[in-house]
Design a protein around this motif. Structure first.
Motif, PDB file in Angstrom:
ATOM      1  N   ARG A 218      77.342  61.362 -15.355  1.00 34.33           N
ATOM      2  CA  ARG A 218      77.763  61.873 -14.158  1.00 34.33           C
ATOM      3  C   ARG A 218      79.221  61.319 -13.933  1.00 34.33           C
ATOM      4  NH1 ARG A 218      74.792  63.535  -9.938  1.00 34.33           N
ATOM      5  NH2 ARG A 218      76.118  62.533  -8.057  1.00 34.33           N
TER       6      ARG A 218
ATOM      7  N   TRP B 226      83.172  68.141 -12.982  1.00 35.92           N
ATOM      8  CA  TRP B 226      82.763  66.603 -12.731  1.00 35.92           C
ATOM      9  C   TRP B 226      81.512  66.925 -11.202  1.00 35.92           C
ATOM     10  CZ3 TRP B 226      87.750  68.772 -12.884  1.00 35.92           C
ATOM     11  CH2 TRP B 226      88.067  69.612 -11.929  1.00 35.92           C
ATOM     12  N   ASP B 227      81.101  65.595 -11.067  1.00 32.82           N
ATOM     13  CA  ASP B 227      79.815  65.521 -10.351  1.00 32.82           C
ATOM     14  C   ASP B 227      79.917  64.806  -9.335  1.00 32.82           C
ATOM     15  OD1 ASP B 227      77.686  66.257 -12.656  1.00 32.82           O
ATOM     16  OD2 ASP B 227      79.006  64.771 -13.325  1.00 32.82           O
TER      17      ASP B 227
ATOM     18  N   VAL C 195      86.200  70.219  -5.098  1.00 30.79           N
ATOM     19  CA  VAL C 195      85.024  70.455  -5.025  1.00 30.79           C
ATOM     20  C   VAL C 195      84.955  71.934  -5.033  1.00 30.79           C
ATOM     21  CG1 VAL C 195      82.776  70.462  -3.626  1.00 30.79           C
ATOM     22  CG2 VAL C 195      83.976  68.590  -4.051  1.00 30.79           C
TER      23      VAL C 195
ATOM     24  N   SER D  65      77.090  71.921  -2.036  1.00 28.37           N
ATOM     25  CA  SER D  65      77.441  72.094  -3.329  1.00 28.37           C
ATOM     26  C   SER D  65      76.796  70.941  -4.209  1.00 28.37           C
ATOM     27  CB  SER D  65      79.031  71.596  -3.433  1.00 28.37           C
ATOM     28  OG  SER D  65      79.240  71.381  -4.833  1.00 28.37           O
TER      29      SER D  65
ATOM     30  N   VAL E  54      78.124  69.139  -6.177  1.00 22.36           N
ATOM     31  CA  VAL E  54      79.203  67.873  -6.310  1.00 22.36           C
ATOM     32  C   VAL E  54      79.177  67.198  -5.173  1.00 22.36           C
ATOM     33  CG1 VAL E  54      81.561  67.604  -6.839  1.00 22.36           C
ATOM     34  CG2 VAL E  54      80.610  69.461  -7.769  1.00 22.36           C
TER      35      VAL E  54
END
Length: 362
Positions: A9, A40-41, A57, A117, A119
């Protein structure tokens, strides 16, 4: 929402830094340009970083949001962010212009998209009365993050995402004394800049189970020499900058040291040694599941948090031969150049380039 163990992650961690956030916006924009497949997480942001985070995001769903945040910072001037309080109560300036700017570019459908999301986004503020670190994240991530932070110091509390996300963007950006404080979550406690506790909000990213983190710092964590500060404001801003550098070093260095020590013990087969059990427990608490922490930061001084309006050469801060442009534009372009130079930079920068180029195929 629990994360399966050993799941890679990646976290983007955006520090505070006021007007220097234009550097971070340039970094974000160029990350997408240089590494178009990168996803990206986790995104964690404090102060100006809390303003960048929502766009980081949304940009993964619609790349035009990267352009939006870039233009917001490149065009920003002092009067776009702050308004003088004619009868100052708890701050010299208010953030009404910034609030209007946010509302012009982030609508309810955007907040709904962020809420759902994949994310995880975390905004950080500080409760001026209790000293608590105040966090705001999507409901599906809140419980896991709280479980990992409930024993930490300072204490942590959360405010509800649905009614407070925009409020937290503003509260996290409120520099005490300079700007009015805010309230969020139906609580009368005054919330201010998250940078009082975590300028680089790596703590929140660790709690969200980040295995790799890229910390985008809006100033170098080693202070640069400057000419003699003039006047009360000049002295105050310089003192603030030195304090920020110290907090930045602590935010990043402690975690990096814990990772290095844990890796050393693992390499030498010492993790199961009964004599180091308590050390290993502390390392796990300090580093979480993080395996790597990388830093992207200015290599030269890019002026103060509140400098929006100055004109500088377009090739500033490395050179001074270009045509004059706004300092916000110059900071943005400098952030882009830093990312463009990773592949040919230092050994640490090349390591980061390899990570970003190959993520998540580790």
């Amino acid at each position: 929402m629990s994360t399966p163990p050993n799941t890679p992650r990646l976290a983007l961690v955006f520090s505070g830094g006021g007007a220097r956030g234009a550097f971070g916006a340039g970094v974000l924009y160029q990350l997408r340009q240089t590494y178009p497949e990168l996803v990206w997480d986790i995104v964690s942001g404090t102060s100006t970083g809390a303003l960048i985070a929502p766009f980081a995001v949304l940009g993964l769903q619609d790349p035009t949001y990267f352009d939006t945040v870039a233009n917001l910072y490149r065009s920003a001037r002092f009067s776009d962010i702050l308004e003088w309080n004619f009868l100052p109560s708890d701050g010299l300036f208010n953030l009404h212009p910034l609030k209007n700017r946010i509302e012009a570019h982030l609508k309810q459908p955007d907040f709904t998209a962020i809420r759902g999301s994949d994310v995880c986004v975390i905004l950080n503020a500080t409760d001026l009365q209790t000293g608590e670190l105040v966090l705001c994240t999507q409901p599906q991530y809140q419980n896991d993050i709280y479980q990992k932070l409930q024993q930490s110091l300072p204490r942590v509390r959360f405010v509800d995402f649905d009614n407070n996300f925009e409020c937290m963007m503003l509260a996290s950006s409120s520099m005490p004394v300079f700007m009015s404080t805010g309230t969020c979550g139906g609580n009368s406690d005054r919330l201010v800049d998250g940078g009082l506790v975590d300028i680089a909000p790596l703590r929140a990213a660790k709690a969200a189970s980040a295995t790799h983190a890229v910390c985008v710092l809006m100033q170098n964590h080693e202070p640069f020499p400057v000419s003699r500060p003039n006047g009360t404001a000049g002295v105050g801003l310089r003192a603030l900058s030195l304090i920020e550098c110290e907090i930045l070093r602590n935010d990043v260095a402690d975690t990096s040291m814990a990772i290095q020590t844990r890796n050393y013990l693992s390499t030498n087969g010492l993790l199961s040694d009964s004599n180091v059990v308590q050390i290993v427990n502390w390392l796990d608490q300090a580093a979480g599941v993080l395996e790597e922490v990388h830093v992207i930061q200015p290599k030269l001084d890019i002026d103060s948090d509140l400098e929006f309006n100055k004109k500088v050469p377009s090739d500033w801060p490395e050179n001074s031969t270009g045509a004059f442009t706004s300092i916000m534009e110059a900071r943005f372009q400098y952030g882009r150049r830093i990312v463009q130079g990773l592949a040919s930079g230092s050994a640490e920068e090349q390591q980061l380039d390899a990570l970003l180029s190959n993520w998540p195929s580790l």
